[in-house]
Write a protein that holds these residues in place. Structure first.
Motif, PDB file in Angstrom:
ATOM      1  N   ALA A  52      30.549 -17.391  -7.977  1.00  0.00           N
ATOM      2  CA  ALA A  52      30.748 -17.525  -9.390  1.00  0.00           C
ATOM      3  C   ALA A  52      30.105 -18.493 -10.247  1.00  0.00           C
ATOM      4  N   ALA A  53      30.419 -20.001  -9.605  1.00  0.00           N
ATOM      5  CA  ALA A  53      29.728 -21.106 -10.103  1.00  0.00           C
ATOM      6  C   ALA A  53      28.318 -20.908 -10.456  1.00  0.00           C
ATOM      7  N   ILE A  54      27.411 -20.303  -9.281  1.00  0.00           N
ATOM      8  CA  ILE A  54      25.915 -20.134  -9.145  1.00  0.00           C
ATOM      9  C   ILE A  54      25.701 -19.107 -10.569  1.00  0.00           C
ATOM     10  N   GLY A  55      26.679 -18.110 -10.457  1.00  0.00           N
ATOM     11  CA  GLY A  55      26.378 -17.003 -11.515  1.00  0.00           C
ATOM     12  C   GLY A  55      26.410 -17.575 -13.107  1.00  0.00           C
ATOM     13  N   VAL A  56      27.575 -18.372 -13.375  1.00  0.00           N
ATOM     14  CA  VAL A  56      27.907 -18.933 -14.550  1.00  0.00           C
ATOM     15  C   VAL A  56      26.468 -19.836 -14.751  1.00  0.00           C
ATOM     16  N   ALA A  57      26.076 -20.656 -13.977  1.00  0.00           N
ATOM     17  CA  ALA A  57      24.837 -21.534 -14.262  1.00  0.00           C
ATOM     18  C   ALA A  57      23.700 -20.832 -14.292  1.00  0.00           C
ATOM     19  N   PHE A  58      23.451 -19.561 -13.623  1.00  0.00           N
ATOM     20  CA  PHE A  58      22.319 -18.766 -13.702  1.00  0.00           C
ATOM     21  C   PHE A  58      22.445 -17.991 -15.159  1.00  0.00           C
ATOM     22  N   GLY A  59      23.544 -17.592 -15.691  1.00  0.00           N
ATOM     23  CA  GLY A  59      23.497 -16.832 -16.768  1.00  0.00           C
ATOM     24  C   GLY A  59      23.517 -17.957 -17.949  1.00  0.00           C
ATOM     25  N   PHE A  60      23.880 -19.126 -17.822  1.00  0.00           N
ATOM     26  CA  PHE A  60      23.622 -20.099 -19.001  1.00  0.00           C
ATOM     27  C   PHE A  60      22.172 -20.375 -19.175  1.00  0.00           C
ATOM     28  N   PHE A  61      21.528 -20.625 -18.188  1.00  0.00           N
ATOM     29  CA  PHE A  61      20.096 -21.072 -18.129  1.00  0.00           C
ATOM     30  C   PHE A  61      19.097 -19.752 -18.837  1.00  0.00           C
ATOM     31  N   LEU A  62      19.772 -18.349 -18.167  1.00  0.00           N
ATOM     32  CA  LEU A  62      19.047 -17.177 -18.750  1.00  0.00           C
ATOM     33  C   LEU A  62      19.010 -17.368 -20.169  1.00  0.00           C
ATOM     34  N   GLU A  63      20.356 -17.480 -20.825  1.00  0.00           N
ATOM     35  CA  GLU A  63      20.459 -17.519 -22.033  1.00  0.00           C
ATOM     36  C   GLU A  63      19.804 -18.632 -22.863  1.00  0.00           C
ATOM     37  N   LYS A  64      19.959 -19.775 -22.235  1.00  0.00           N
ATOM     38  CA  LYS A  64      19.182 -21.054 -22.955  1.00  0.00           C
ATOM     39  C   LYS A  64      17.498 -20.511 -22.923  1.00  0.00           C
ATOM     40  N   GLY A  65      17.035 -19.826 -22.002  1.00  0.00           N
ATOM     41  CA  GLY A  65      15.789 -19.505 -22.026  1.00  0.00           C
ATOM     42  C   GLY A  65      15.325 -18.428 -22.735  1.00  0.00           C
ATOM     43  N   GLY A  66      16.146 -17.596 -23.400  1.00  0.00           N
ATOM     44  CA  GLY A  66      15.787 -16.539 -24.112  1.00  0.00           C
ATOM     45  C   GLY A  66      15.944 -15.178 -23.518  1.00  0.00           C
ATOM     46  N   PHE A  67      16.423 -15.382 -22.363  1.00  0.00           N
ATOM     47  CA  PHE A  67      16.413 -13.812 -21.583  1.00  0.00           C
ATOM     48  C   PHE A  67      17.696 -13.144 -21.902  1.00  0.00           C
ATOM     49  N   GLY A  68      18.473 -13.580 -22.980  1.00  0.00           N
ATOM     50  CA  GLY A  68      19.468 -12.839 -23.340  1.00  0.00           C
ATOM     51  C   GLY A  68      19.127 -11.737 -24.460  1.00  0.00           C
ATOM     52  N   SER A  69      17.800 -11.650 -24.660  1.00  0.00           N
ATOM     53  CA  SER A  69      17.201 -10.701 -25.711  1.00  0.00           C
ATOM     54  C   SER A  69      16.367  -9.677 -24.969  1.00  0.00           C
ATOM     55  N   SER A  70      16.451  -8.549 -25.327  1.00  0.00           N
ATOM     56  CA  SER A  70      15.799  -7.368 -24.847  1.00  0.00           C
ATOM     57  C   SER A  70      14.450  -7.494 -25.026  1.00  0.00           C
ATOM     58  N   LYS A  71      14.151  -7.862 -26.342  1.00  0.00           N
ATOM     59  CA  LYS A  71      12.822  -8.124 -27.272  1.00  0.00           C
ATOM     60  C   LYS A  71      11.824  -8.955 -26.311  1.00  0.00           C
ATOM     61  N   LYS A  72      12.543  -9.950 -25.778  1.00  0.00           N
ATOM     62  CA  LYS A  72      11.764 -11.150 -25.040  1.00  0.00           C
ATOM     63  C   LYS A  72      11.267 -10.380 -23.741  1.00  0.00           C
ATOM     64  N   LEU A  73      12.358  -9.910 -23.316  1.00  0.00           N
ATOM     65  CA  LEU A  73      12.168  -9.395 -21.702  1.00  0.00           C
ATOM     66  C   LEU A  73      11.113  -8.360 -21.711  1.00  0.00           C
ATOM     67  N   VAL A  74      10.865  -7.275 -22.628  1.00  0.00           N
ATOM     68  CA  VAL A  74       9.978  -6.025 -22.512  1.00  0.00           C
ATOM     69  C   VAL A  74       8.733  -6.623 -23.355  1.00  0.00           C
ATOM     70  N   VAL A 123       6.812  -8.651 -22.049  1.00  0.00           N
ATOM     71  CA  VAL A 123       5.624  -8.839 -21.143  1.00  0.00           C
ATOM     72  C   VAL A 123       5.021  -7.507 -20.704  1.00  0.00           C
ATOM     73  N   PHE A 124       5.790  -6.325 -20.829  1.00  0.00           N
ATOM     74  CA  PHE A 124       5.042  -5.161 -20.529  1.00  0.00           C
ATOM     75  C   PHE A 124       4.039  -4.760 -21.613  1.00  0.00           C
ATOM     76  N   TYR A 125       4.218  -5.369 -22.865  1.00  0.00           N
ATOM     77  CA  TYR A 125       3.214  -5.075 -23.895  1.00  0.00           C
ATOM     78  C   TYR A 125       2.219  -6.183 -24.000  1.00  0.00           C
ATOM     79  N   MET A 126       2.291  -7.265 -22.802  1.00  0.00           N
ATOM     80  CA  MET A 126       1.388  -8.315 -22.843  1.00  0.00           C
ATOM     81  C   MET A 126       1.263  -9.170 -24.124  1.00  0.00           C
ATOM     82  N   ARG A 127       2.678  -9.507 -24.605  1.00  0.00           N
ATOM     83  CA  ARG A 127       2.664 -10.147 -25.817  1.00  0.00           C
ATOM     84  C   ARG A 127       3.388 -11.638 -25.418  1.00  0.00           C
ATOM     85  N   ASP A 128       4.263 -11.503 -24.392  1.00  0.00           N
ATOM     86  CA  ASP A 128       4.763 -12.771 -24.005  1.00  0.00           C
ATOM     87  C   ASP A 128       5.235 -12.640 -22.573  1.00  0.00           C
ATOM     88  N   PHE A 129       4.769 -13.690 -21.842  1.00  0.00           N
ATOM     89  CA  PHE A 129       4.709 -13.733 -20.611  1.00  0.00           C
ATOM     90  C   PHE A 129       5.685 -14.678 -19.792  1.00  0.00           C
TER      91      PHE A 129
END
Length: 202
Positions: A26-48, A50-56
């Motif tokens: 649980a502790a690792i998961g919370v930390a992992f989720g926190f840093f994912l959100e801080k890194g912008g990976f809580g946005s589907s637009k940023k995630l996809v 990479v498939f359109y070669m706009r943001d890697f």
């Protein structure tokens, strides 16, 4: 004493279902989720993107995580601080894992999420992530119901515990170096591609 502690894992002690393991997860998961959100990976637009070669960013973060873990594990193992024999390593089954990888990739690019980032998005209140998780849950139920019929496929192409160094016939250190070189190439290549696209659209 330090070495003994370092080589002991929940898996090696048969304690994966223990309270301590659940708290650690649980502790690792919370930390992992926190840093994912801080890194912008809580946005589907940023995630996809990479498939359109706009943001890697996804490529860089994933490869960066692989390289960091790889170097850390190899250094600790060489120093005798960890015993890799105590670490769980998943077996390779070519047919189901290749098939699952293709389905996962299709779901990722179409839905805009992977399971982990979808949880982050859902916690952040993004409805597309919530719908995605609902679909993932339904898919899991369908898989569970169909499992008796498809069970023979789940062991097709069994290779046992297969590692990169074993497949290539090189030492673990050489295999690690190859991964690092590929990662650096991906970082440099993606940066140049983004710069080239920026010049074209300027």
């Amino acid at each position: 004493m330090m070495s003994t502690l370092a080589t002991t894992t929940f898996f090696s002690e048969g304690l994966l279902g223990s309270q301590g393991a659940l708290v650690a997860a649980a502790a690792i998961g919370v930390a992992f989720g926190f840093f994912l959100e801080k890194g912008g990976f809580g946005s589907s637009k940023k995630l996809v993107a990479v498939f359109y070669m706009r943001d890697f960013a996804v490529l860089k973060v994933m490869f960066g995580a692989v390289v960091t873990a790889l170097i850390g594990i190899r250094v600790l193992a060489a120093a005798g601080a960890v015993d890799l024999g105590n670490w769980y390593q998943m077996e390779t089954f070519l047919v189901p894992q290749i098939g699952a990888g293709l389905l996962f990739g299709m779901g990722f690019v179409m839905g805009g999420w992977c399971p982990g980032t979808a949880v982050v998005g859902a916690v952040s209140g993004r409805w597309d992530a919530i719908v995605f998780l609902g679909g993932a849950g339904i898919g899991s139920l369908i898989y569970a119901g169909a499992y008796p019929a498809i069970e023979p496929l789940t062991s097709e192409g069994a290779l046992g515990v297969s590692t990169l160094d074993g497949v290539l016939g090189v030492s673990p250190g050489v295999a690690a170096l190859l991964v690092i070189v590929v990662a650096l190439g991906a970082f440099i290549g993606s940066n140049r591609l983004v710069a080239w696209r920026a010049r074209r659209t300027a």
